[in-house]
Design a protein around this motif. Structure first.
Motif, mmCIF file in Angstrom:
data_model
loop_
_atom_site.group_PDB
_atom_site.id
_atom_site.type_symbol
_atom_site.label_atom_id
_atom_site.label_comp_id
_atom_site.label_asym_id
_atom_site.label_seq_id
_atom_site.Cartn_x
_atom_site.Cartn_y
_atom_site.Cartn_z
ATOM 1 N N ASN A 103 0.796 -1.225 0.000
ATOM 2 C CA ASN A 103 0.000 0.000 0.000
ATOM 3 C C ASN A 103 0.831 1.279 0.000
ATOM 4 O O ASN A 103 0.371 2.319 -0.498
ATOM 5 C CB ASN A 103 -0.933 0.005 1.212
ATOM 6 C CG ASN A 103 -2.098 -0.952 1.067
ATOM 7 O OD1 ASN A 103 -3.119 -0.619 0.489
ATOM 8 N ND2 ASN A 103 -1.938 -2.165 1.582
ATOM 9 N N PHE A 104 2.042 1.209 0.565
ATOM 10 C CA PHE A 104 2.834 2.432 0.705
ATOM 11 C C PHE A 104 4.210 2.348 0.052
ATOM 12 O O PHE A 104 4.913 3.360 -0.041
ATOM 13 C CB PHE A 104 2.998 2.782 2.191
ATOM 14 C CG PHE A 104 1.695 2.960 2.916
ATOM 15 C CD1 PHE A 104 0.965 4.132 2.788
ATOM 16 C CD2 PHE A 104 1.188 1.948 3.711
ATOM 17 C CE1 PHE A 104 -0.239 4.310 3.453
ATOM 18 C CE2 PHE A 104 -0.017 2.109 4.376
ATOM 19 C CZ PHE A 104 -0.740 3.278 4.249
ATOM 20 N N GLY A 105 4.637 1.151 -0.364
ATOM 21 C CA GLY A 105 5.951 0.994 -0.967
ATOM 22 C C GLY A 105 6.968 0.422 0.002
ATOM 23 O O GLY A 105 6.797 0.513 1.228
ATOM 24 N N TRP A 106 8.035 -0.140 -0.526
ATOM 25 C CA TRP A 106 9.036 -0.810 0.306
ATOM 26 C C TRP A 106 9.738 0.148 1.254
ATOM 27 O O TRP A 106 10.207 -0.251 2.325
ATOM 28 C CB TRP A 106 10.062 -1.534 -0.555
ATOM 29 C CG TRP A 106 10.794 -0.678 -1.548
ATOM 30 C CD1 TRP A 106 10.466 -0.464 -2.852
ATOM 31 C CD2 TRP A 106 11.989 0.082 -1.314
ATOM 32 N NE1 TRP A 106 11.376 0.390 -3.446
ATOM 33 C CE2 TRP A 106 12.329 0.724 -2.529
ATOM 34 C CE3 TRP A 106 12.810 0.276 -0.213
ATOM 35 C CZ2 TRP A 106 13.444 1.553 -2.655
ATOM 36 C CZ3 TRP A 106 13.930 1.099 -0.337
ATOM 37 C CH2 TRP A 106 14.234 1.724 -1.550
ATOM 38 N N GLN A 107 9.812 1.437 0.892
ATOM 39 C CA GLN A 107 10.501 2.401 1.755
ATOM 40 C C GLN A 107 9.871 2.471 3.151
ATOM 41 O O GLN A 107 10.574 2.617 4.156
ATOM 42 C CB GLN A 107 10.481 3.794 1.113
ATOM 43 C CG GLN A 107 11.285 3.909 -0.166
ATOM 44 C CD GLN A 107 10.465 3.599 -1.412
ATOM 45 O OE1 GLN A 107 9.398 2.985 -1.320
ATOM 46 N NE2 GLN A 107 10.956 4.017 -2.569
ATOM 47 N N TRP A 108 8.549 2.365 3.216
ATOM 48 C CA TRP A 108 7.856 2.507 4.491
ATOM 49 C C TRP A 108 8.062 1.322 5.420
ATOM 50 O O TRP A 108 7.820 1.419 6.621
ATOM 51 C CB TRP A 108 6.372 2.767 4.256
ATOM 52 C CG TRP A 108 6.150 4.208 3.951
ATOM 53 C CD1 TRP A 108 6.072 4.796 2.720
ATOM 54 C CD2 TRP A 108 6.034 5.267 4.895
ATOM 55 N NE1 TRP A 108 5.912 6.151 2.827
ATOM 56 C CE2 TRP A 108 5.881 6.475 4.172
ATOM 57 C CE3 TRP A 108 6.039 5.325 6.288
ATOM 58 C CZ2 TRP A 108 5.741 7.707 4.790
ATOM 59 C CZ3 TRP A 108 5.889 6.559 6.915
ATOM 60 C CH2 TRP A 108 5.740 7.729 6.174
ATOM 61 N N LEU A 109 8.529 0.202 4.888
ATOM 62 C CA LEU A 109 8.916 -0.907 5.761
ATOM 63 C C LEU A 109 10.054 -0.469 6.683
ATOM 64 O O LEU A 109 10.050 -0.722 7.891
ATOM 65 C CB LEU A 109 9.363 -2.112 4.935
ATOM 66 C CG LEU A 109 8.319 -2.832 4.094
ATOM 67 C CD1 LEU A 109 8.982 -3.946 3.292
ATOM 68 C CD2 LEU A 109 7.224 -3.392 4.968
ATOM 69 N N PHE A 110 11.040 0.192 6.109
ATOM 70 C CA PHE A 110 12.209 0.632 6.870
ATOM 71 C C PHE A 110 11.860 1.767 7.830
ATOM 72 O O PHE A 110 12.331 1.795 8.971
ATOM 73 C CB PHE A 110 13.324 1.056 5.915
ATOM 74 C CG PHE A 110 13.810 -0.054 5.030
ATOM 75 C CD1 PHE A 110 14.631 -1.055 5.538
ATOM 76 C CD2 PHE A 110 13.447 -0.124 3.694
ATOM 77 C CE1 PHE A 110 15.078 -2.083 4.729
ATOM 78 C CE2 PHE A 110 13.888 -1.151 2.879
ATOM 79 C CZ PHE A 110 14.706 -2.133 3.396
ATOM 80 N N TYR A 111 11.042 2.712 7.365
ATOM 81 C CA TYR A 111 10.649 3.817 8.242
ATOM 82 C C TYR A 111 9.898 3.300 9.472
ATOM 83 O O TYR A 111 10.145 3.732 10.601
ATOM 84 C CB TYR A 111 9.754 4.805 7.492
ATOM 85 C CG TYR A 111 10.363 5.419 6.259
ATOM 86 C CD1 TYR A 111 11.737 5.589 6.128
ATOM 87 C CD2 TYR A 111 9.548 5.839 5.203
ATOM 88 C CE1 TYR A 111 12.285 6.157 4.982
ATOM 89 C CE2 TYR A 111 10.093 6.406 4.056
ATOM 90 C CZ TYR A 111 11.451 6.563 3.946
ATOM 91 O OH TYR A 111 11.989 7.115 2.814
ATOM 92 N N THR A 112 8.980 2.369 9.251
ATOM 93 C CA THR A 112 8.113 1.890 10.337
ATOM 94 C C THR A 112 8.900 1.168 11.424
ATOM 95 O O THR A 112 8.798 1.492 12.614
ATOM 96 C CB THR A 112 7.021 0.957 9.782
ATOM 97 O OG1 THR A 112 6.254 1.655 8.791
ATOM 98 C CG2 THR A 112 6.102 0.485 10.900
ATOM 99 N N VAL A 113 9.707 0.174 11.022
ATOM 100 C CA VAL A 113 10.430 -0.604 12.042
ATOM 101 C C VAL A 113 11.523 0.238 12.699
ATOM 102 O O VAL A 113 11.867 0.031 13.867
ATOM 103 C CB VAL A 113 11.011 -1.914 11.449
ATOM 104 C CG1 VAL A 113 9.894 -2.838 11.003
ATOM 105 C CG2 VAL A 113 11.963 -1.644 10.296
ATOM 106 N N GLY A 114 12.066 1.221 11.978
ATOM 107 C CA GLY A 114 13.065 2.104 12.568
ATOM 108 C C GLY A 114 12.488 2.947 13.687
ATOM 109 O O GLY A 114 13.096 3.097 14.757
ATOM 110 N N VAL A 115 11.311 3.507 13.480
ATOM 111 C CA VAL A 115 10.662 4.319 14.510
ATOM 112 C C VAL A 115 10.333 3.475 15.738
ATOM 113 O O VAL A 115 10.533 3.903 16.884
ATOM 114 C CB VAL A 115 9.388 4.976 13.942
ATOM 115 C CG1 VAL A 115 8.546 5.573 15.067
ATOM 116 C CG2 VAL A 115 9.744 6.056 12.930
ATOM 117 N N VAL A 116 9.840 2.262 15.517
ATOM 118 C CA VAL A 116 9.531 1.367 16.633
ATOM 119 C C VAL A 116 10.787 1.107 17.472
ATOM 120 O O VAL A 116 10.742 1.099 18.708
ATOM 121 C CB VAL A 116 8.942 0.040 16.116
ATOM 122 C CG1 VAL A 116 8.853 -0.988 17.235
ATOM 123 C CG2 VAL A 116 7.556 0.274 15.524
#
Length: 440
Positions: free
Chosen positions: A176-189
């Motif tokens: 839904n948002f692209g592969w980039q948001w995988l990295f952003y999400t787990v990084g913030v967590v």
């Protein structure tokens, strides 16, 4: 050479269970969550890979290098990370580690090509290096020997649970948002958890929540760190001395064998299902979860059976080595997937192999049982350096085999053979599971 044994009677009745605090289990919860985030950050690239390779124009051989790049710096930073851990202790080391690895995870979402992706993977490897030596040190500090295998199993299951149960969410985010948001999400967590760690974790001698009954229980089983143990000075002579012990060599080679299976699943497995087995995204997302669930069960089972064997036999040799050897032999069965066509049977084979690899996570308990008490961090660093050479070798070997042959057949044969080598190391090289005397 006398085998180290454990008399469980020395623990029984020493303190009243009703009065003993359970602070160590809160510490274990922190380790489990931290380990889950650790593996999400290092392996989310495997989920992003099929889409990322198209967007960035990377070949299978290039992705092999990218997958491997994390372990180049991760392995090289093991000994320095262990030295830092022994010098400054677990609290500050873990906080800095998770904060920096989360930042480098987020930066991967900004990658524009091979070189930027490699640079961020290098940074991730350096930052994550102290994590597992710290885990091992914390378990050896907070838990008596009779509870360590189960404790190791509980935190290590985080390696698999994150990907097993969060994979559908991660595939949804990417879709839904692209592969980039995988990295952003787990990084913030990860950054949020780092803050929680800083305000929550304390060593046993610093904790205001633990009572004397729990401290006595831990100490009776060989736990608790002396304050001066945190300031052990590094020397290359200590490293050389460690490497004269067969326990260190046997455990390192064995863990290399087990890690080769783990690294395959954390890097190439989604690509294997998509390209070799031609599974669509929905089917891939479902089937990719099952081996990770099996591995989660395997690590818990390995810890449980090890501690029970220790209580029943009093033999650390039987309790620690036997489950690991059985697990490595099971992991070697991955090669049989080359000889079947049915997708369900392939996933069953993969699940069996990964279940066995989960049991190999017990190696961290074994190394905490044999490491000199004044060099827990350094010993964990040496052990993790050797084990994570698999993270360098396996992605490269698989990538080049797939590029050269257009098939994963040779890759699975390699992974199975190395697992068998690991089993032989535990059988013939390791020797007795007993603590090495302090090295100065």
């Amino acid at each position: 050479m006398k085998t180290e044994t454990l008399s469980t009677s020395s623990f029984a009745g020493t303190v009243n269970d009703a009065k003993r605090t359970r602070v160590r289990f809160g510490i274990l919860t922190l380790l489990a969550v931290g380990t889950m985030i650790n593996y999400l950050d290092r392996t989310v690239l495997g989920i992003a890979a099929p889409q990322l390779t198209q967007d960035l124009g990377l070949t299978a051989a290039m992705m092999g290098v990218v997958f491997s790049a994390f372990s180049w710096t991760y392995a090289l930073a093991q000994i320095p990370g262990g030295v830092f851990l022994d010098r400054f202790g677990s609290r500050i080391t873990y906080f800095l580690s998770i904060t920096f690895w989360s930042i480098f995870t987020m930066l991967q979402g900004l990658s524009t090509g091979l070189y930027s992706l490699l640079a961020f993977r290098f940074g991730l490897g350096i930052s994550e290096a102290p994590c597992f030596p710290a885990n091992s040190r914390i378990v050896a500090t907070w838990f008596p020997q009779q509870e360590r295998a189960s404790a190791t199993g509980i935190y290590t299951v985080g390696e698999y649970v994150g990907l097993a149960f969060l994979s559908p969410v991660l595939f949804w985010i990417m879709g839904n948002f692209g592969w980039q948001w995988l990295f952003y999400t787990v990084g913030v967590v990860g950054i949020i958890f780092g803050i929680v760690w800083w305000f929550t974790y304390r060593e046993p001698d610093e904790s205001k929540s633990v009572n004397q009954a729990e401290l006595d229980h831990i100490a009776a089983g060989g736990g608790l760190a002396l304050p001066d143990e945190k300031k052990t000075q590094f020397s290359w002579a200590a490293v050389r001395k460690l490497l004269t012990y067969r326990q260190i060599w046997g455990a390192c080679i064995g863990q290399f064998g087990g890690n080769s299976t783990l690294v395959f699943f954390l890097t190439w497995f989604p690509t294997y299902l998509a390209t070799e087995r031609h599974m669509g995204w929905m089917k891939l997302g479902f089937f990719a979860v099952l081996p990770f669930i099996a591995a989660s069960v395997g690590i818990m089972f390995g810890g449980w059976i090890s501690d029970n064997l220790l209580k029943r036999t009093g033999s650390a040799n039987i309790a620690r080595k036997l489950p690991i050897i059985v697990g490595l032999l099971m992991a070697s069965t991955i090669i049989t997937a080359n000889y079947v066509d049915n997708d369900q049977i392939v996933i069953a084979i993969m699940s069996l192999a990964f279940f066995g690899q989960g049991m190999v996570g017990l190696g961290w308990t074994l190394i905490s049982d044999v490491a000199p008490k004044n060099l827990m961090g350094l010993t964990g660093g040496v052990f993790n350096f050797a084990a994570n050479l698999a993270g360098i070798v396996t992605p490269l070997v698989v990538g080049f085999i797939v590029t050269a042959t257009g098939s994963f057949v040779g890759a699975l044969a390699y992974v199975g053979a190395v697992a068998l080598l690991g089993a032989l190391s535990y059988i013939f090289i390791l020797g007795d599971v007993r603590r090495i005397e302090d090295i100065h």
